[in-house]
Structure formats: structure tokens, C-alpha cells
Design an enzyme around this catalytic site. Structure first.
Site, PDB file in Angstrom:
ATOM      1  N   CYS A  49      -6.972 -41.177 -74.159  1.00 32.17           N
ATOM      2  CA  CYS A  49      -8.175 -41.368 -73.328  1.00 32.17           C
ATOM      3  C   CYS A  49      -7.990 -40.823 -71.903  1.00 32.17           C
ATOM      4  CB  CYS A  49      -8.522 -42.858 -73.263  1.00 32.17           C
ATOM      5  SG  CYS A  49      -9.924 -43.187 -72.175  1.00 32.17           S
ATOM      6  N   SER A  67     -12.935 -46.777 -65.136  1.00 35.59           N
ATOM      7  CA  SER A  67     -11.809 -46.091 -64.496  1.00 35.59           C
ATOM      8  C   SER A  67     -12.030 -45.813 -63.010  1.00 35.59           C
ATOM      9  CB  SER A  67     -11.509 -44.788 -65.238  1.00 35.59           C
ATOM     10  OG  SER A  67     -12.637 -43.937 -65.236  1.00 35.59           O
TER      11      SER A  67
END
Ligand SMILES: N[C@@H](CCC(=O)N[C@@H](CS)C(=O)NCC(=O)O)C(=O)O
Length: 192
Positions: free
Chosen positions: A10, A64
Site C-alpha cells: 500500500c 495517511s
């Protein structure tokens, strides 16, 4: 202690991995199999996505871009945002607009019509930015570079994109790959 709910493949999780490494933060990793993800992941992130970080006794934190800012504030050294508010805002704007790169990246990965041209245009824009400055956020390496580099590494190493047509972008990638945190991410990608 921080726990990172992670998936090696990822690129969003890569952002968290790189910031943790740059700041020398000790953390535990819980690897999530995204093709068979545990039901409890939805308690940590209702979207069921990684990355998620969690401090001992703290609430789980997904997303994130938010994680990068949280780590920057919790562990200010070494600084990964510029000192000047206008420069910080420019970095945040780049991160806010990451879809300018990620949308064509995923379209290209899916083999959509016209995606190669769109990805080429996105890489060319970054190439122009990096002709004008050494790092995406300005004169210093930091969160803008960390936010974008996971897709650039994957474009080169997983999608076979030739970066020689983007000389400033290629030179930037060489420059940032000298950093152990970015080299480690390139190693993770190589092992996928
Ligand atoms: N906006 C999120 C995106 C995270 C994301 O899309 N993660 C992917 C893996 S790279 C995921 O967990 N996908 C599982 C799914 O979408 O169900 C972030 O920045 O953290």
C-alpha cells in the site's frame, strides 16, 4: 509505542512507514491481508483501509495525510515541514491534490484508455516542478516528497514506467532514494 496497521503493497501505508523511519520512531507493525481483512479493522477505520496508526491507549488514526501531520506534530524532530506558514501551506496543497497523480496512476494500472497520456502529463508536471526546485516542498526534503514518492517508485518498479523522459523527476528520485527511509521503501516494493 505506536502500532502501524500496514500492508506492504500500500503506497498510502508507505507514507506512514517513511515518516516513522525518518523520525526514528519505534513502532510495531500489524500486517493486514487486504484480500481477507479482519473484521476488527473496521473498528479502527470504518473504511476498512490501511494505514491506521494507534498510540498505546489512544484512538486509532486512519488517513495517511492526517497520520503524517500527526507524526510531525508528535515527533517534531527532524522537521519534515518547512518553518514558514506559506511554505507549509504549499506542501499541504500538494498533498491535498495528490489525486492529480494517483488518479492517472490507478487508471494506467487498470489499463484504461487514455491513461498512459494522463499519467505522462502528471509526471511531466512533477518534472517541471522539480526542475524549479530540489524537492517537491521547496529547498528541503519533507512531507511532500514522502507523500508522492510511493507512487513514483511503484510506477517505475511495478508498472514499468520509464522515468528517463522526466529528467528532473528521475534526478529527484535518485536523490531521495539515497535516504535510508526511501531506500527501504524501494526494497519493500522490490520484494512484492
Ligand atoms: N485515503 C486513504 C486511502 C488508503 C487506501 O486506499 N488504502 C488501501 C490500500 S493501498 C486500502 O486499504 N484498500 C482497501 C479497500 O479499499 O478496501 C489514506 O490516505 O490513507
Amino acid at each position: 509505542m505506536i502500532t502501524l496497521y500496514n500492508a506492504a503493497r500500500c503506497p498510502y501505508a508507505a507514507r506512514a512507514r517513511i515518516v516513522l523511519a525518518e523520525k526514528g520512531i519505534e513502532f510495531e507493525t500489524v500486517e493486514i491481508d487486504l484480500s481477507d481483512r479482519p473484521a476488527w479493522l473496521y473498528e479502527k477505520n470504518p473504511a476498512g483501509r490501511v494505514p491506521v496508526v494507534e498510540e498505546d491507549g489512544g484512538d486509532p488514526l486512519p488517513e495517511s495525510a492526517v497520520i503524517m501531520e500527526f507524526l510531525e506534530e508528535r515527533y517534531p524532530e527532524p522537521a519534515l515541514l518547512p518553518a514558514d506558514p506559506a511554505d507549509r501551506a504549499a506542501v499541504r496543497l500538494l498533498i491535498f491534490r495528490d489525486h492529480d497523480l494517483t488518479d492517472p496512476y490507478y487508471a494506467f494500472r487498470r489499463g484504461e484508455d487514455g491513461a498512459a497520456e494522463q499519467l505522462d502529463a502528471a509526471l511531466a508536471r512533477l518534472d517541471v516542478d522539480l526542475y524549479e526546485r530540489d524537492f517537491l516542498g521547496g529547498a528541503q526534503y519533507g512531507l511532500a516528497d514522502i507523500a508522492y514518492v510511493p507512487w513514483i517508485i511503484r510506477a517505475r518498479d511495478m508498472l514499468g514506467v520509464n522515468l528517463s523522459g522526466y529528467p528532473s523527476l528521475g534526478a529527484w528520485l535518485e536523490r531521495v532514494e539515497e535516504r535510508p527511509a526511501i531506500a527501504a521503501e524501494a526494497g519493500i516494493v522490490a520484494a512484492l
